[in-house]
Write an enzyme that holds these catalytic residues in place. Structure first.
Site, PDB file in Angstrom:
ATOM      1  N   SER A   1       0.833  -1.206   0.000  1.00  0.00           N
ATOM      2  CA  SER A   1       0.000   0.000   0.000  1.00  0.00           C
ATOM      3  C   SER A   1       0.869   1.257   0.000  1.00  0.00           C
ATOM      4  CB  SER A   1      -0.932   0.000   1.214  1.00  0.00           C
ATOM      5  OG  SER A   1      -1.826  -1.086   1.135  1.00  0.00           O
TER       6      SER A   1
ATOM      7  N   CYS B   1      13.684 -14.752  10.003  1.00  0.00           N
ATOM      8  CA  CYS B   1      14.991 -15.427   9.931  1.00  0.00           C
ATOM      9  C   CYS B   1      15.933 -14.740   8.950  1.00  0.00           C
ATOM     10  CB  CYS B   1      14.798 -16.886   9.530  1.00  0.00           C
ATOM     11  SG  CYS B   1      14.256 -17.081   7.819  1.00  0.00           S
TER      12      CYS B   1
ATOM     13  N   GLU C   1      -5.294  -4.030  -2.768  1.00  0.00           N
ATOM     14  CA  GLU C   1      -6.036  -5.225  -2.323  1.00  0.00           C
ATOM     15  C   GLU C   1      -6.619  -5.993  -3.515  1.00  0.00           C
ATOM     16  OE1 GLU C   1      -5.908  -5.995   0.816  1.00  0.00           O
ATOM     17  OE2 GLU C   1      -6.102  -4.221   2.094  1.00  0.00           O
TER      18      GLU C   1
ATOM     19  N   CYS D   1       9.041 -16.965   5.447  1.00  0.00           N
ATOM     20  CA  CYS D   1       9.640 -17.773   4.396  1.00  0.00           C
ATOM     21  C   CYS D   1       8.854 -19.097   4.337  1.00  0.00           C
ATOM     22  CB  CYS D   1      11.127 -18.017   4.655  1.00  0.00           C
ATOM     23  SG  CYS D   1      11.453 -19.144   6.037  1.00  0.00           S
TER      24      CYS D   1
END
Ligand SMILES: [Zn+2]
Length: 189
Positions: free
Chosen positions: A16, A142, A83, A177
């Protein structure tokens, strides 16, 4: 030649904010960009594109875009849709007409897949039909690239079942991930 763009990214990848910056860039050059939001959740009433970093700008609902005449649409140099994952296949078809018949570029921002790893209807159509597909990137806790969306409840439990879209639910979402999405791991804290 006008093109249909699909810029996809996980929750929290600044889609956005990116959309709002593109709109501002047009305005800065004296051009008009029309901001649109899919109308799946109109309970707030007024349509506004909000970003987490605090930027926001008024927009119109998708139904209002559809009600505009061709001559009105041609006064814009660009249409920006936020969206876009919530659009139907038929609504994405309408966007291809704006590009192909009116020559106005359309830039769509949205999620690629839901928390279960399935494509949204709008994303499926956009992946199939967009001229240019680009990724808005962010990282998992991570440090690896986040490519999947996890839904979790107030206790921090990652949810694997449920409806694709739950309006008004207090569930939270985060980009992870693929490995950590599969494990349902939200990180050390
Ligand atoms: Zn990870």
């Amino acid at each position: 030649m006008a093109k249909l763009y699909f810029r996809y990214g996980v929750m929290g990848s600044s889609k956005s904010a990116n959309a709002l910056m593109v709109r501002y860039n047009y305005e800065e050059r004296g051009q008009k960009a029309l901001m649109v939001k899919s109308g799946i959740d109109q309970r707030e009433g007024k349509a506004i594109v909000n970003s987490r970093i605090g930027l926001s700008y008024p927009c119109i609902w998708f139904d209002e875009l559809r009600a505009m005449s061709a001559s009105e649409l041609r006064t814009y140099q660009c249409v920006i849709v936020d969206e876009a994952q919530f659009l139907s296949r038929e609504e994405v078809g309408f966007l291809t007409e704006i590009v192909d018949d009116l020559g106005v570029p359309v830039i769509c921002y949205g999620l690629r897949a839901d928390f279960k790893g399935d494509l949204f209807p709008g994303s499926e159509a956009l992946l199939a039909w967009a001229d240019i597909i680009e990724e808005v990137k962010t990282i998992c806790w991570c440090g690896k690239k986040a490519t999947c969306n996890a839904r979790f409840d107030e206790n921090g439990t990652v949810l694997k079942e449920g409806e694709q879209v739950v309006l008004g639910a207090n569930d939270r979402y985060i980009g992870l991930c693929r490995k950590h999405w599969k494990e349902g791991s939200l990180g050390p804290k």
